[in-house]
Design an enzyme around this catalytic site. Structure first.
Site, mmCIF file in Angstrom:
data_model
loop_
_atom_site.group_PDB
_atom_site.id
_atom_site.type_symbol
_atom_site.label_atom_id
_atom_site.label_comp_id
_atom_site.label_asym_id
_atom_site.label_seq_id
_atom_site.Cartn_x
_atom_site.Cartn_y
_atom_site.Cartn_z
ATOM 1 C CD GLU A 1 -1.609 -2.443 1.407
ATOM 2 O OE1 GLU A 1 -0.503 -2.621 1.973
ATOM 3 O OE2 GLU A 1 -2.342 -3.384 1.070
ATOM 4 C CG PHE B 1 -10.404 -4.954 2.509
ATOM 5 C CD1 PHE B 1 -11.749 -5.129 2.809
ATOM 6 C CD2 PHE B 1 -9.770 -5.909 1.730
ATOM 7 C CE1 PHE B 1 -12.453 -6.238 2.324
ATOM 8 C CE2 PHE B 1 -10.463 -7.016 1.250
ATOM 9 C CZ PHE B 1 -11.812 -7.176 1.543
ATOM 10 C CG HIS C 1 -10.856 -8.035 5.777
ATOM 11 N ND1 HIS C 1 -10.200 -8.716 6.773
ATOM 12 C CD2 HIS C 1 -10.217 -8.324 4.631
ATOM 13 C CE1 HIS C 1 -9.203 -9.403 6.238
ATOM 14 N NE2 HIS C 1 -9.188 -9.182 4.942
#
Lengths: 417, 337
Positions: free
Chosen positions: B60, B83, B129
């Site tokens: 990320e 997510f 999540h």
């Protein structure tokens, strides 16, 4: 389980290994185990050589200038005496500028300063190897990129003084410059963040089928940041047109380079895990830095992807104006640094070429210092952090977004602007 | 008009943006060949090629950091964090870099990028999540934060976000991805399925950032909501029969203060509902703003209904997020207050 455990030999309790540098205050510096190959000894690979073809270059040191000041070997490039004199001038300007700004900080004219002493060749020589349109993503010790790139020194000083003419309107700490037109990305105070941004910029150039390349910069200490790992993964995966520089100046404030390096042989060797061609260069050798930078830049521009360059150098000054290096390292260590001083070495080379003399050098030092002092007076006439007119408080509300949203308009009015 | 889910509306927005502006590039984990684990980028690589839509390493930090560099170059990256819970490795790049580059460089460099993140619970996602990190984003000067509640807005707001000259975080409630129903649960919210929100204009259109929508006009109380909670608010109103005004904020930064003020001046009461944890949640900001600006118009204390201050649970989702019953009870208390 117990039966299995009993078959183990008896082992002493574990101990944490914390590496220590060779020289602390009071110790005599000893660089005898620091292996320095002779100048000209390291081969120059073809531009399209793979990382596997040049594994050794991540463990050796590319050098051009020998002890006699001669340029030797395959990396000796085509810089003319005039080019070299220009390079010498850039480095001398940077040193004079450092001297004046450090003094200005001590005089309370600015809050903070970071000098480049000992590392002048790295940024000054690198910039000459780039082309217009390329983009550096620097850290705080690469002002030589601006000086060698022709950026006005007065603007640099205005930024350091946070005066009315500060191009960044007083929003950034001193030395955190930004100069898009000179290929110099806005410097962050957070370490290493620019490394992966540089890869993204390089990827964008490739996506647009452009011919520009990026150059990422990080110090030895900041290689421990996750951003560096992310950058290497991305650069390797997408073969980004980028030169990934690691300036190993031996010290991250008080922490010696062995702490961030871990068990790796060298910082450059980290590139091998990513399949990135990786080399080490004598960072105090202007000619070697230029030759390696030019080779890596050409590799990137030719579509052969990233290169990692570790500059082996020494931070002769403190980390910053807030630092006292005598508290953590031997006072004689800088003088004992076996790769010498970059300005002195290039000077000697020019003398061997009959293009320079000791007398001319003394004269040039005075000229350069006068030039910097004149520029400093002009900047101080506009103002310093503690005198003259500071940037308006209104400036801090501007440019948070392209268009000021209603809540900021309200706050700006509340602040009286 | 074509019936679209929020997923297909988002996919359609990507498609139109890429068609309109060749500087738009789309990447993230699994977004290329596969079209995204939620299918929001389906077909884009096939149509626009790997040069403009591609898979990224599971990093990320790398995705956001590289997009900042691309934006500084002059592209318009639209990236997906698989997510919202995974944004934390990239948080420094979002907060210290993307949000600041324009300001710190005095406009020398800018960061026009969109960071898309599926957020919220309702799919048995557990602690990692299911989060709604909007408060961690709205706190950051230089960012814009958007959360749509339906396919029409999702498309228009995403296209506005892509056009925006500044970094925009686009939070997509997973519970709404396939329509205004309750995902995997067998506990339907009353009125949950009554909407026909999927009728989406096929052409390019913009829903401006910074403008709230009034989902239901009313006189008795103002309910401030966004994302999934808009439907919880509607269900609560239906169950209680209260004449409430329901505001769907849509954009949290910049916030549509005008619409909020007009409504509360009319109703004199305010209940805030969000799925994220309560302490220092975005509801605290809303409550403070209402109190600062509208104290003398209030006839009752500003109330909040939120997720609890616990990690998001796996099996207890239904107990975690605000239910119409919990919101309805708070509305009644506010009316009595």
């Amino acid at each position: 389980m117990a039966e299995q455990a009993s078959s183990y030999p008896e082992i002493a309790p574990l101990k944490l290994h914390v590496p220590e540098p060779g020289c602390r205050p009071g110790d005599t510096p000893d660089f005898s185990e620091f292996e320095i190959p002779r100048a000209g000894a390291v081969p120059k690979p073809e531009l399209d050589a793979s990382a596997d073809d040049m594994l050794d270059l991540a463990f050796s040191i590319i050098r051009v200038l020998n002890k006699e000041g001669e340029a030797v070997g395959p990396w000796a490039d085509d810089l003319s005496p005039d080019d070299l004199k220009q390079g010498l001038r850039h480095m001398m300007l940077l040193r004079a500028y450092d001297t004046r700004m450090m003094t200005a900080q001590r005089q309370g004219k600015t809050s903070f300063y970071m000098q480049h002493r000992g590392e002048e060749a790295v940024s000054c020589a690198f910039q000459v190897a780039l082309q217009k349109g390329d983009m550096n993503f620097p850290t705080y010790r690469q002002a030589g990129l601006l000086i060698a790139g022709g950026y006005p020194m007065e603007k640099m000083m205005n930024q350091i003084y946070s005066n009315e003419a500060d191009p960044l309107h007083g929003r950034q700490m001193p030395v955190l410059f930004s100069a898009k037109d000179y290929g110099f990305f806005s410097i962050s105070g957070n370490l290493g963040t620019q490394y992966i941004q540089a890869v993204g910029w390089a990827m964008a150039s490739a996506i647009r089928h452009d011919s520009k390349i990026a150059a990422a910069w990080v110090g030895d200490g900041a290689t421990a940041e996750g951003d560096i790992h992310s950058a290497m993964v991305f650069a390797s995966t997408y073969k980004a047109p980028i030169v990934m520089n690691i300036v190993n100046n031996q010290w991250a404030i008080s922490t010696f380079q062995g702490i961030a390096r871990g068990g790796a042989g060298t910082f450059a060797s980290r590139g091998h895990g990513f399949g990135i061609p990786s080399v080490r260069v004598d960072g105090n050798d202007y000619l070697a830095v230029y030759a390696v930078a030019k080779w890596a830049a050409l590799r990137a521009r030719s579509g052969f992807g990233p290169t990692i360059i570790e500059y082996v150098t020494y931070r002769a000054g403190g980390h910053s104006s807030s630092d006292d290096p005598s508290a953590y390292r031997g006072s004689a260590e800088g003088a004992a640094w076996p790769l010498g001083d970059p300005i002195e070495r290039l000077k000697q080379h020019l003398i061997t070429l009959d293009a320079w003399t000791e007398e001319r050098h003394v004269q040039a030092e005075a000229e350069v210092m006068d030039e910097v002092k004149t520029i400093q007076k002009q900047a101080e006439a506009i103002g310093t952090l503690t005198s003259g007119h500071p940037p308006s408080g209104r400036d801090m509300f501007e440019g948070v977004y392209e268009t000021m949203p209603p809540h900021l308009v309200r706050q700006r009015r509340e602040a009286g602007y | 008009m074509v019936q679209m889910t929020m997923i297909s509306a988002i996919q359609n927005a990507h498609d139109l943006a890429m068609e309109k502006d060749d500087r738009v590039v789309v990447y993230g984990e699994d977004v290329g060949f596969f079209g995204g684990v939620f299918r929001c980028t389906a077909g884009l690589q096939e149509k626009y090629g790997k040069n403009r839509c591609f898979d990224a390493p599971i990093s990320e930090n790398g995705i956001v950091g590289s997009a900042i560099g691309m934006a500084a170059y002059g592209l318009k990256p639209v990236i997906e964090i698989q997510f919202a819970d995974y944004m934390y490795p990239a948080y420094d790049q979002i907060v210290s870099e993307a949000a600041r580059i324009r300001h710190r460089s005095n406009g020398d460099f800018t960061c026009p990028m969109v960071i898309r993140m599926p957020c919220g619970g309702g799919i048995f996602g557990g602690q990692t999540h299911s989060q709604s990190p909007e408060a961690l984003l709205t706190h950051v000067a230089g960012l814009k934060t958007v959360m749509p509640s339906n396919p029409v807005d999702a498309k228009g707001l995403l296209l506005a976000a892509i056009e925006d000259p500044d970094p925009v975080v686009f939070l997509e409630p997973k519970r709404l991805y396939n329509g205004p129903f309750d995902g995997h649960h067998e506990k339907p919210i009353v009125s949950w399925g009554k909407h026909e929100l999927g009728a989406v204009e096929e052409d390019y259109y913009i829903t401006p950032l910074g403008k709230a929508a009034i989902r239901r006009s009313g006189e008795a109380v103002t309910i401030l909501s966004y994302g999934t909670m808009v439907y919880v608010a509607e269900a609560a109103v239906e169950e209680t029969g209260v004449d409430a005004e329901i505001i769907d904020l849509r954009t949290l930064v910049p916030l549509d203060l005008e619409t909020i003020e007009t409504s509360i001046k009319k109703t004199g009461r305010c209940v805030i509902v969000h799925e994220a944890t309560k302490t220092s949640g975005f509801g605290a900001e809303l409550a403070a703003l209402v109190q600062e600006d509208l104290f003398y118009h209030l006839e009752a204390p500003v109330a909040r209904v939120t997720g609890w201050d616990t990690p998001y649970p796996h099996a207890q989702e239904w107990d975690y997020f605000p239910s119409p019953q919990r919101l309805g009870q708070k509305i009644i208390e506010t009316l009595e207050g």
